[in-house]
Design an enzyme around this catalytic site. Structure first.
Site, short mmCIF file in Angstrom:
data_model
loop_
_atom_site.label_atom_id
_atom_site.label_comp_id
_atom_site.label_asym_id
_atom_site.label_seq_id
_atom_site.Cartn_x
_atom_site.Cartn_y
_atom_site.Cartn_z
N LEU A 116 2.22 2.27 -3.79
CA LEU A 116 0.90 1.99 -4.36
C LEU A 116 -0.10 2.12 -3.22
CD1 LEU A 116 1.64 -1.15 -6.59
CD2 LEU A 116 1.23 1.19 -7.38
N ASP A 117 -1.30 2.64 -3.52
CA ASP A 117 -2.27 2.75 -2.44
C ASP A 117 -2.80 1.38 -2.06
OD1 ASP A 117 -4.86 2.11 -3.75
OD2 ASP A 117 -4.54 3.94 -4.88
N VAL A 118 -3.48 1.31 -0.94
CA VAL A 118 -3.86 0.02 -0.35
C VAL A 118 -4.74 -0.81 -1.29
CG1 VAL A 118 -5.87 1.01 0.83
CG2 VAL A 118 -4.80 -1.07 1.75
N ASN A 119 -5.54 -0.16 -2.14
CA ASN A 119 -6.46 -0.89 -3.02
C ASN A 119 -5.88 -1.21 -4.39
OD1 ASN A 119 -8.66 -0.88 -1.14
ND2 ASN A 119 -8.98 1.29 -1.62
N THR A 120 -4.62 -0.85 -4.61
CA THR A 120 -3.97 -1.10 -5.91
C THR A 120 -3.02 -2.28 -5.78
OG1 THR A 120 -4.11 1.24 -6.49
CG2 THR A 120 -2.52 -0.09 -7.71
#
Length: 308
Positions: free
Chosen positions: A107-111
């Site tokens: 998952l990307d850092v903001n998810t």
């Protein structure tokens, strides 16, 4: 029976199949004193060393595999270490006596939302491989008007820089004012694919939560930064979903689920309903969802419900 070396080492939990293939290509794996080759057929009785250290393949293969659900927080990196010193998901996982956790997807850092980790690299490979077409489901909060024509476009296909992509389904899940929630399902894991699809139709994603991966849904009670180990019933269902057989070994099928926290590595609070938590925007909130939170049946991730 002999198996390909990368498959056997992955199944024993030494890493994902891709990692092991890189180690073999780099000459870091030796079989009976000679450099291993990709696809080499071996069994557990061979003398195997990894980076000069003898590994006990038979012991690892005899151990019952583990899988945990982890509720990732926005801001955490999906990597074992970060050069900039940012927090990583691996820092919050329960410790293993043997083997190591292999992450299923990223998952990307903001998810935030559901991440799966396992000690079985072969299971991880099956869950991530495009040929398995494992569903991933997300709750998405978007800013701006979304018309039926735009939803149809997202389900038909949108051209991205790395090729065409689409959602299997887009379902409205409530909201008020400019913010609305949707639940989307896709069957691949390209980098930032969910965000890029919405951006392609000029819609801004203000929050993104993965609520399901395959047959595993994110439980309502599992708080951010906490992990929960799957029981035998859930493990068997997960293995069967990707065409693998689960050997439960000595595990008791009625053993209660174990929850862990990064603070103590021990049991989580008995009743999440009695507590309040801070959401990712820093506000203090109770268990009851706000008017802008997803409220439909599809938006409520449950321990044994639908998947992403």
């Amino acid at each position: 029976m002999k198996e390909r070396i990368q498959k056997l080492l992955a199944h024993a939990g030494y890493g994902s199949r891709r990692e092991i293939e890189r180690w073999i290509e780099a000459g870091e794996v030796m079989i009976n004193g000679k450099p291993a080759t990709l696809g080499q057929l071996i069994d557990a009785t061979e003398q195997i060393s990894l980076r000069g250290q003898r590994i006990r393949l038979e012991t690892r293969l005899a151990a019952t595999p583990k899988v945990i659900m982890y509720h990732k927080k926005a801001g955490e990196m999906c990597t074992r270490s970060d050069p900039e010193g940012r927090p990583t998901v691996f820092q919050s996982l329960p410790r293993l006596q043997q083997g190591r956790w292999v992450m299923v997807g990223r998952l990307d850092v903001n998810t935030d939302g559901l991440l799966l980790f396992t000690t079985d690299g072969e299971l991880a490979n099956r869950l991530m491989h495009p040929s398995s077409e494992v569903e991933r489901e997300y709750a998405v909060r978007v800013l701006g008007e979304v018309t039926p024509e735009m939803i149809q476009q997202l389900e038909t296909g949108v051209e991205l820089e790395d090729g065409q992509a689409k959602f299997d389904s887009v379902k409205e899940a409530g909201g008020e004012g400019a913010n609305h929630w949707y639940h989307v399902i896709l069957r691949e894991g390209r980098n930032r694919e969910v965000r890029r699809l919405w951006e392609a139709i000029d819609v801004t994603v203000s929050r993104l939560i993965r609520v399901r991966y395959g047959v595993i849904s994110l439980p309502r009670y599992l708080r951010q930064g906490h992990a929960e180990e799957l029981d035998v019933k859930a493990l068997r269902k997960l293995y069967e979903s990707v065409g693998l057989k689960f050997e439960d070994g000595t595990l008791d099928a009625h053993k209660p689920v174990r929850r862990t926290s990064p603070e103590r590595g021990s049991a989580a609070p008995k009743r999440f309903e009695r507590e309040s938590v801070r959401d990712t925007e820093g506000r203090r909130s109770s268990r009851r969802p706000s008017a802008n939170a997803p409220t439909s049946r599809t938006s409520a991730p449950r321990p044994t419900g639908r998947h992403r």
